[in-house]
Motif scaffolding. Structure first.
Motif, PDB file in Angstrom:
ATOM      1  N   SER A 177       0.822  -1.204   0.000  1.00  0.00           N
ATOM      2  CA  SER A 177       0.000   0.000   0.000  1.00  0.00           C
ATOM      3  C   SER A 177       0.858   1.256   0.000  1.00  0.00           C
ATOM      4  N   GLY A 178       1.919   1.243   0.803  1.00  0.00           N
ATOM      5  CA  GLY A 178       2.803   2.403   0.840  1.00  0.00           C
ATOM      6  C   GLY A 178       3.544   2.603  -0.463  1.00  0.00           C
ATOM      7  N   ARG A 179       4.088   1.526  -1.006  1.00  0.00           N
ATOM      8  CA  ARG A 179       4.870   1.626  -2.235  1.00  0.00           C
ATOM      9  C   ARG A 179       4.014   2.091  -3.406  1.00  0.00           C
ATOM     10  N   LEU A 180       2.740   1.698  -3.432  1.00  0.00           N
ATOM     11  CA  LEU A 180       1.852   2.018  -4.547  1.00  0.00           C
ATOM     12  C   LEU A 180       0.940   3.214  -4.264  1.00  0.00           C
ATOM     13  N   SER A 181       1.179   3.887  -3.135  1.00  0.00           N
ATOM     14  CA  SER A 181       0.455   5.123  -2.786  1.00  0.00           C
ATOM     15  C   SER A 181      -1.060   4.919  -2.735  1.00  0.00           C
ATOM     16  N   TYR A 182      -1.485   3.820  -2.116  1.00  0.00           N
ATOM     17  CA  TYR A 182      -2.921   3.568  -1.978  1.00  0.00           C
ATOM     18  C   TYR A 182      -3.565   4.457  -0.910  1.00  0.00           C
ATOM     19  N   GLY A 183      -2.764   4.899   0.063  1.00  0.00           N
ATOM     20  CA  GLY A 183      -3.334   5.685   1.153  1.00  0.00           C
ATOM     21  C   GLY A 183      -4.129   4.844   2.137  1.00  0.00           C
ATOM     22  N   VAL A 184      -3.818   3.557   2.217  1.00  0.00           N
ATOM     23  CA  VAL A 184      -4.533   2.641   3.107  1.00  0.00           C
ATOM     24  C   VAL A 184      -3.534   2.042   4.096  1.00  0.00           C
ATOM     25  N   ARG A 185      -3.765   2.279   5.384  1.00  0.00           N
ATOM     26  CA  ARG A 185      -2.944   1.671   6.426  1.00  0.00           C
ATOM     27  C   ARG A 185      -3.453   0.259   6.708  1.00  0.00           C
ATOM     28  N   VAL A 186      -2.532  -0.646   7.071  1.00  0.00           N
ATOM     29  CA  VAL A 186      -2.914  -2.034   7.360  1.00  0.00           C
ATOM     30  C   VAL A 186      -2.223  -2.469   8.647  1.00  0.00           C
ATOM     31  N   ASN A 187      -3.004  -2.855   9.640  1.00  0.00           N
ATOM     32  CA  ASN A 187      -2.464  -3.275  10.931  1.00  0.00           C
ATOM     33  C   ASN A 187      -3.153  -4.549  11.419  1.00  0.00           C
ATOM     34  N   THR A 188      -2.510  -5.191  12.378  1.00  0.00           N
ATOM     35  CA  THR A 188      -3.037  -6.418  12.970  1.00  0.00           C
ATOM     36  C   THR A 188      -3.324  -6.207  14.442  1.00  0.00           C
ATOM     37  N   VAL A 189      -4.407  -6.803  14.927  1.00  0.00           N
ATOM     38  CA  VAL A 189      -4.664  -6.913  16.360  1.00  0.00           C
ATOM     39  C   VAL A 189      -4.582  -8.386  16.741  1.00  0.00           C
ATOM     40  N   CYS A 190      -3.847  -8.673  17.804  1.00  0.00           N
ATOM     41  CA  CYS A 190      -3.751 -10.030  18.347  1.00  0.00           C
ATOM     42  C   CYS A 190      -4.462 -10.069  19.695  1.00  0.00           C
ATOM     43  N   PRO A 191      -5.721 -10.497  19.717  1.00  0.00           N
ATOM     44  CA  PRO A 191      -6.445 -10.562  20.986  1.00  0.00           C
ATOM     45  C   PRO A 191      -5.980 -11.723  21.853  1.00  0.00           C
ATOM     46  N   GLY A 192      -6.093 -11.537  23.168  1.00  0.00           N
ATOM     47  CA  GLY A 192      -5.975 -12.659  24.080  1.00  0.00           C
ATOM     48  C   GLY A 192      -7.282 -13.438  24.097  1.00  0.00           C
ATOM     49  N   LEU A 193      -7.350 -14.462  24.922  1.00  0.00           N
ATOM     50  CA  LEU A 193      -8.556 -15.281  24.998  1.00  0.00           C
ATOM     51  C   LEU A 193      -9.710 -14.461  25.566  1.00  0.00           C
ATOM     52  N   VAL A 194     -10.826 -14.478  24.857  1.00  0.00           N
ATOM     53  CA  VAL A 194     -12.034 -13.769  25.273  1.00  0.00           C
ATOM     54  C   VAL A 194     -13.083 -14.815  25.670  1.00  0.00           C
ATOM     55  N   PRO A 195     -13.754 -14.656  26.809  1.00  0.00           N
ATOM     56  CA  PRO A 195     -14.743 -15.650  27.232  1.00  0.00           C
ATOM     57  C   PRO A 195     -16.083 -15.499  26.517  1.00  0.00           C
ATOM     58  N   ASN A 196     -16.037 -15.484  25.184  1.00  0.00           N
ATOM     59  CA  ASN A 196     -17.264 -15.485  24.388  1.00  0.00           C
ATOM     60  C   ASN A 196     -17.496 -16.918  23.885  1.00  0.00           C
ATOM     61  N   ALA A 197     -18.341 -17.080  22.885  1.00  0.00           N
ATOM     62  CA  ALA A 197     -18.677 -18.437  22.436  1.00  0.00           C
ATOM     63  C   ALA A 197     -17.451 -19.197  21.933  1.00  0.00           C
ATOM     64  N   MET A 198     -16.598 -18.521  21.152  1.00  0.00           N
ATOM     65  CA  MET A 198     -15.410 -19.206  20.639  1.00  0.00           C
ATOM     66  C   MET A 198     -14.454 -19.564  21.771  1.00  0.00           C
ATOM     67  N   GLY A 199     -14.247 -18.633  22.691  1.00  0.00           N
ATOM     68  CA  GLY A 199     -13.348 -18.892  23.811  1.00  0.00           C
ATOM     69  C   GLY A 199     -13.846 -20.013  24.700  1.00  0.00           C
ATOM     70  N   ALA A 200     -15.159 -20.029  24.936  1.00  0.00           N
ATOM     71  CA  ALA A 200     -15.741 -21.085  25.769  1.00  0.00           C
ATOM     72  C   ALA A 200     -15.588 -22.447  25.104  1.00  0.00           C
ATOM     73  N   GLN A 201     -15.788 -22.499  23.783  1.00  0.00           N
ATOM     74  CA  GLN A 201     -15.642 -23.757  23.060  1.00  0.00           C
ATOM     75  C   GLN A 201     -14.195 -24.255  23.108  1.00  0.00           C
ATOM     76  N   LEU A 202     -13.255 -23.326  23.036  1.00  0.00           N
ATOM     77  CA  LEU A 202     -11.848 -23.715  23.116  1.00  0.00           C
ATOM     78  C   LEU A 202     -11.553 -24.399  24.448  1.00  0.00           C
ATOM     79  N   ALA A 203     -12.085 -23.842  25.536  1.00  0.00           N
ATOM     80  CA  ALA A 203     -11.855 -24.443  26.849  1.00  0.00           C
ATOM     81  C   ALA A 203     -12.461 -25.849  26.923  1.00  0.00           C
ATOM     82  N   VAL A 204     -13.652 -26.010  26.349  1.00  0.00           N
ATOM     83  CA  VAL A 204     -14.286 -27.326  26.305  1.00  0.00           C
ATOM     84  C   VAL A 204     -13.431 -28.300  25.497  1.00  0.00           C
ATOM     85  N   ASP A 205     -12.904 -27.816  24.381  1.00  0.00           N
ATOM     86  CA  ASP A 205     -12.071 -28.666  23.520  1.00  0.00           C
ATOM     87  C   ASP A 205     -10.799 -29.111  24.238  1.00  0.00           C
ATOM     88  N   MET A 206     -10.225 -28.239  25.045  1.00  0.00           N
ATOM     89  CA  MET A 206      -8.998 -28.599  25.757  1.00  0.00           C
ATOM     90  C   MET A 206      -9.238 -29.774  26.706  1.00  0.00           C
TER      91      MET A 206
END
Length: 265
Positions: A177-206
């Motif tokens: 994006s920078g090299r081609l002057s798109y004007g679009v920033r790109v970033n990543t978020v790495c969440p920790g474990l959240v106790p929502n449906a996916m997080g709860a299922q992971l605990a059950v799977d363990m």
């Protein structure tokens, strides 16, 4: 505190439930408009109805693994919101397995949704937000990875690999994006474990996989690895995402923001 997003127009994949819905709500709280993109049309309609009093929210059907579906969804979102300034590639799946029981079909599904889905999201966000695109004013992409991209936790090999790939896709996309002057920033978020449906299922799977004697001990193990001493909340993650979408992050590009209570340090 929610970031200021006045005038922002953001598409959130997997936006009908969980972290995606929390992110959509945070976008509205910041003054932006949101397009909830999801493969589950019934849940998407329900989510939009729940947000109707909070701001401009629309639903667009999207299968993140399908190129044509992405093209259609982005076009509908641009038309419905009058533009596009941000895309959050949040949609993802997790299927737990031990290496000795690895299911190739399950691995392919994880890689298609988490890696291909994110790559296509970047592709179509770039096409829409670059200067010659349908929206054309630049913007920001936030890709949702996981603390699993930074630590070795048993039972989630394919998921961990997919989220490491998401982080690397982000770096390459930011460079392009920078090299081609798109004007679009790109970033990543790495969440920790959240106790929502996916997080709860992971605990059950363990427990199911024999890695921990009980669900409570699986959750306790994650907390014990987290210096902050608790699990993440969906709001913790959504607030970080909206910050990266906002003008307060105007010179933040190609970074990995860990929101994990220092679990992955």
């Amino acid at each position: 505190m929610t970031a200021v997003l006045t005038g922002a127009r953001v598409l959130v994949t997997g936006g009908a439930k969980g972290l995606g819905l929390a992110t959509a709500r945070a976008v509205l709280a910041g003054g932006g408009a949101v397009a909830i993109a999801d493969i589950d049309e019934a849940a998407g309609a329900e989510a939009v109805a729940s947000l109707s009093q909070e701001g401009t929210a629309v639903f667009v059907a999207l299968d993140v693994t399908d190129d044509a579906s992405w093209e259609r969804a982005i076009g509908e979102a641009v038309e419905a919101m009058g533009g596009l300034t941000g895309v959050v590639n949040n949609a993802g799946i997790e299927i737990s397995h031990l290496f000795v029981d690895l299911d190739p079909d399950a691995v392919r599904k994880i890689l298609e949704v988490n890696v291909l889905g994110t790559a296509l999201g970047i592709k179509h966000a770039f096409r829409a937000m670059r200067p010659e695109g349908a929206a054309g004013g630049g913007g920001a992409i936030v890709n949702i990875a996981s603390v699993a991209a930074t630590i070795a936790f048993p039972g989630i090999a394919a998921y961990s690999a997919s989220k490491s790939a998401v982080d690397r896709l982000t770096k390459v996309a930011a460079a392009e994006s920078g090299r081609l002057s798109y004007g679009v920033r790109v970033n990543t978020v790495c969440p920790g474990l959240v106790p929502n449906a996916m997080g709860a299922q992971l605990a059950v799977d363990m427990e199911r996989l024999g890695l921990f004697p009980s669900v409570d001990e699986a959750v306790g193990a994650v907390v014990s690895l987290t210096p902050s001493g608790r699990l993440a909340t969906e709001d913790d993650i959504a607030n970080g995402v909206t910050f990266l979408l906002s003008e307060d992050a105007a010179f933040i590009n190609g970074v990995t923001l860990s929101i994990d209570g220092a679990m992955g340090m």
